[in-house]
Write an enzyme that holds these catalytic residues in place. Structure first.
Site, short mmCIF file in Angstrom:
data_model
loop_
_atom_site.label_atom_id
_atom_site.label_comp_id
_atom_site.label_asym_id
_atom_site.label_seq_id
_atom_site.Cartn_x
_atom_site.Cartn_y
_atom_site.Cartn_z
N HIS A 239 0.81 -1.13 0.03
CA HIS A 239 0.02 0.09 0.00
C HIS A 239 0.90 1.13 0.05
CE1 HIS A 239 -3.31 -2.46 2.25
NE2 HIS A 239 -3.28 -2.69 0.87
C1 LIG Z 1 -0.18 -7.25 -4.35
C2 LIG Z 1 -1.18 -6.25 -3.88
C3 LIG Z 1 -2.24 -6.56 -3.32
C4 LIG Z 1 -2.96 -5.57 -2.88
N1 LIG Z 1 -4.20 -5.75 -2.11
C5 LIG Z 1 -5.09 -4.86 -1.95
C6 LIG Z 1 -6.40 -5.09 -1.61
O1 LIG Z 1 -6.75 -6.43 -1.24
N2 LIG Z 1 -7.25 -4.08 -1.00
C7 LIG Z 1 -6.87 -2.69 -1.25
O2 LIG Z 1 -7.68 -1.84 -1.04
N3 LIG Z 1 -5.75 -2.45 -2.01
C8 LIG Z 1 -4.64 -3.55 -2.32
N4 LIG Z 1 -3.79 -3.20 -2.82
C9 LIG Z 1 -3.31 -1.52 -3.06
C10 LIG Z 1 -4.13 -1.23 -4.21
O3 LIG Z 1 -4.39 -2.14 -5.26
C11 LIG Z 1 -3.45 0.07 -4.68
O4 LIG Z 1 -3.56 1.26 -3.68
C12 LIG Z 1 -4.16 0.82 -5.84
O5 LIG Z 1 -4.32 -0.04 -6.88
C13 LIG Z 1 -3.08 2.16 -6.25
O6 LIG Z 1 -3.82 2.74 -7.49
P1 LIG Z 1 -2.94 3.72 -8.31
O7 LIG Z 1 -3.76 4.00 -9.33
O8 LIG Z 1 -2.26 4.93 -7.27
O9 LIG Z 1 -1.71 2.78 -8.78
P2 LIG Z 1 -1.77 1.78 -9.66
O10 LIG Z 1 -2.94 0.86 -9.63
O11 LIG Z 1 -0.49 0.83 -9.40
O12 LIG Z 1 -1.55 2.23 -11.40
C14 LIG Z 1 -0.50 2.81 -11.91
C15 LIG Z 1 -0.43 2.39 -13.43
O13 LIG Z 1 0.57 3.19 -14.03
C16 LIG Z 1 1.31 2.38 -14.79
N5 LIG Z 1 2.39 2.96 -14.96
C17 LIG Z 1 3.40 3.44 -14.02
N6 LIG Z 1 4.49 3.95 -14.63
C18 LIG Z 1 4.25 4.55 -15.90
C19 LIG Z 1 5.09 4.99 -16.76
N7 LIG Z 1 6.02 5.56 -16.69
N8 LIG Z 1 4.14 4.93 -18.07
C20 LIG Z 1 3.07 4.44 -18.25
N9 LIG Z 1 2.39 3.58 -17.41
C21 LIG Z 1 3.12 3.74 -16.15
C22 LIG Z 1 1.45 0.95 -13.97
O14 LIG Z 1 1.74 0.26 -15.07
C23 LIG Z 1 0.00 0.96 -13.42
O15 LIG Z 1 -1.01 0.46 -14.51
C24 LIG Z 1 -2.72 -4.09 -3.25
C25 LIG Z 1 -1.69 -3.78 -4.20
C26 LIG Z 1 -1.01 -4.87 -4.57
C27 LIG Z 1 0.28 -4.60 -5.53
#
Ligand SMILES: Cc1cc2nc3c(=O)[nH]c(=O)nc-3n(C[C@H](O)[C@H](O)[C@H](O)COP(=O)(O)OP(=O)(O)OC[C@H]3O[C@@H](n4cnc5c(N)ncnc54)[C@H](O)[C@@H]3O)c2cc1C
Length: 536
Positions: free
Chosen positions: A462
């Site tokens: 997280h």
């Molecule tokens: C293994 C795991 C288990 C988890 N379990 C839970 C759970 O059960 N419940 C819960 O609430 N949360 C959980 N989480 C946390 C939750 O999923 C994250 O907090 C949330 O998805 C974050 O969202 P975000 O949009 O900030 O980032 P992300 O969803 O990580 O999205 C970022 C995106 O940007 C892309 N990206 C990054 N850099 C670049 C670049 N330079 N160019 C183009 N694309 C790029 C990545 O590939 C990705 O697709 C978990 C996370 C993981 C990894």
């Protein structure tokens, strides 16, 4: 490449919401994603989520050397591909505590982000299978459900928690999680329901939305203090995707600060050390990193009834024919939210109760039935940092979390392990529990337990806070999520949280993007009274 109104970087939890809501307004939107499509069965089958680790679906980061953990490095997986980490996560739907958001408003100066302000955005997203309610939406894109086939061991763990005095929390997503509860999950008919399923696929046919997979953002094109576009590699070598209105970073708590720093937005001294010229001096970029540390207790189950059964052919058949059985499990099947100091305030520990052997991020194999009780520290004091290790966009950034450098964090987790031991000694669970595998018989007193916590600490995936929102100089974005000191740029993802929420971070990130989309479009904030129980 032609111009767009908005260029969104990252098709993760936040990026998929933004792509849907912004393209729904009629704007021309480009969504850029470094990873590929999300077709793998390891994504679709819930219990298989950890099988994505260290594959091409994972950015595979790590923190360290960690000064509070004997110099160890700690694994940090991040989803890569459509859905981002929502395609890899454990699907647990948790909003956190109302005081988290009230703290954003009152302590971090984020007007408009208190619990009463953000609740309508949680509701707008949601399709809760139990039907609409004051705190829940019905008809929104994000499917929220109960687990379809919880393991019998989970019922025993819930029973033990109740017998130890924890009340049954009938809705831990009402803003005041407290007590024991079965988990709510983002699933539809027993399958993962990622942000890509919920938000991107319904919008994919719109002519004004372009989704580019396999395209990595390398940095921002900045002219006259205004961000004009995003430099891309991959399928579109050295192309620049130009934005007429705004570029929105939704690359996650590691990717977004990394892109800012690669573009010369950050602390001049640290940028210089990595060989990057400063464009905008913003020292807070990459600081304020927070995560949820945890440690697991594991015991043999003498009655079977665990997720070891997921390996059997019958389980696959059950999943394929009925979308039921152990393959629909999210490993953790119940929570206990509580306070380690016994006080009345919001919880600081969230036990994850799992009818399974889950050690070392699931990498450790075990031949037999077991159960895992993991105390997770949900209001940690530790603050870490992300820095560029080099000016090369392909180089992984240097990450340090400083976990367990504050004695209070360590004490709370030691309390958690001792409480897990008490739970397994309580009926009806006690009769189903055999040998203690972790922490094991040698960890007898607090000193030994503390050493064990430092040795085995893991992170619950997280990371947040590295582009913190706020009113003052210590903030990277203002409460409208605009990056300070430059025009035409916002960050909208988990990195803007000023402090981490008391629970898993996917639902809060989706909420941030729901509200972020309204801010981008200049819409009035959604009011509680107008938030539809049946969302659009
Ligand atoms: C293994 C795991 C288990 C988890 N379990 C839970 C759970 O059960 N419940 C819960 O609430 N949360 C959980 N989480 C946390 C939750 O999923 C994250 O907090 C949330 O998805 C974050 O969202 P975000 O949009 O900030 O980032 P992300 O969803 O990580 O999205 C970022 C995106 O940007 C892309 N990206 C990054 N850099 C670049 C670049 N330079 N160019 C183009 N694309 C790029 C990545 O590939 C990705 O697709 C978990 C996370 C993981 C990894």
């Amino acid at each position: 490449m032609s111009d767009f109104d908005y260029v969104i970087v990252g098709a993760g939890s936040a990026g998929c919401v933004l792509a849907n809501r912004l393209s729904d307004s009629g704007a021309e939107v480009l969504l850029v994603e470094a990873g590929g499509r999300d077709r793998s069965p390891k994504i679709k089958i819930p219990v298989a989520f950890a099988q994505q680790f260290r594959t091409k679906l994972d950015w595979e980061y790590s923190t360290g050397p960690e000064p509070g953990c004997g110099g160890r490095t700690i694994y940090v997986p991040r989803g890569k591909g459509l859905g981002g980490s929502s395609s890899m996560n454990a699907m647990l739907y948790v909003r956190g505590h109302r005081s988290d958001y009230d703290g954003w408003r009152d302590d971090a100066g984020c007007q408009g982000w208190g619990w009463d302000d953000v609740l309508p955005y949680f509701v707008r997203s949601e399709h809760h299978e139990a039907g609409p309610g004051p705190a829940h939406g019905y008809g929104g894109p994000l499917e929220v459900a109960a687990l379809r086939s919880p393991r019998p061991l989970t019922e025993l763990m819930i029973g033990a928690a109740r017998n130890r005095g924890y009340d049954l929390d009938r809705d831990y997503n009402d803003g005041e999680p407290n007590g024991v509860a079965p988990v709510a999950v983002t699933q539809r008919r027993g399958r993962r329901w990622s942000a890509a399923d919920a938000f991107l696929r319904p919008a994919a046919g719109r002519p004004n939305l372009t989704v580019l997979t396999g395209a990595t953002a390398l940095g921002l094109e900045i002219r006259d203090d205004r961000v004009r576009g995003v430099k891309l590699s991959g399928r579109a070598p050295m192309a620049v995707a130009r934005a007429r209105h705004e570029v929105i970073l939704a690359a996650g708590a590691i990717g977004s600060p990394q892109l800012l720093m690669l573009s010369g937005i950050g602390d001049p001294e640290k940028l210089g050390a990595a060989g990057v010229d400063t464009r905008v001096a913003l020292p807070a970029v990459g600081t304020n990193l927070q995560d949820h540390p945890y440690v697991v207790g594991i015991w043999d189950s003498t009655i079977g009834a665990s997720l070891a059964d997921a390996e059997k052919p019958a389980a696959l058949l059950d999943f394929l024919l009925r979308r039921r059985g152990p393959l629909t499990s999210t490993v953790a099947e119940a929570f206990v939210f509580t306070r380690s100091d016994g006080g009345d305030g919001p919880p600081d520990i969230q036990f994850h109760l799992a009818p399974a052997y889950f050690a070392d991020n699931g990498f450790e194999e075990y031949d037999g039935h077991a159960l895992t009780i993991g105390p997770v520290l949900i209001s940690p004091r530790a603050r870490g940092e992300i820095r560029l290790s080099s000016a090369d966009p392909a180089a992984k950034p240097a990450i340090v979390g400083n976990h367990l450098t504050d004695q209070a964090d360590l004490d709370a987790l030691v309390w958690g392990v001792k409480t897990a031991r008490e739970l397994v000694a309580t009926p009806p669970l006690a009769a189903a529990v055999g040998r203690e595998i972790y922490p094991g018989p040698l960890a007898v007193d607090d000193e030994a337990l503390a050493a064990d916590v430092r040795r085995r600490l893991e992170l619950l995936y997280h990371p947040v806070g590295t582009c913190r929102m706020g009113a003052g100089d210590e903030a990277v974005v203002d409460p409208e999520l605009r990056v300070r000191g430059v025009e035409g740029l916002r960050v909208v993802d988990a990195s803007v949280m000023p402090t981490i929420t008391r629970g898993n971070t996917n639902a809060p990130t989706i909420m941030i993007a729901e509200k972020g989309a309204d801010l981008v479009l200049g819409r009035e904030p959604l009011q509680a009274a107008t938030a539809p129980a049946v969302a659009a």
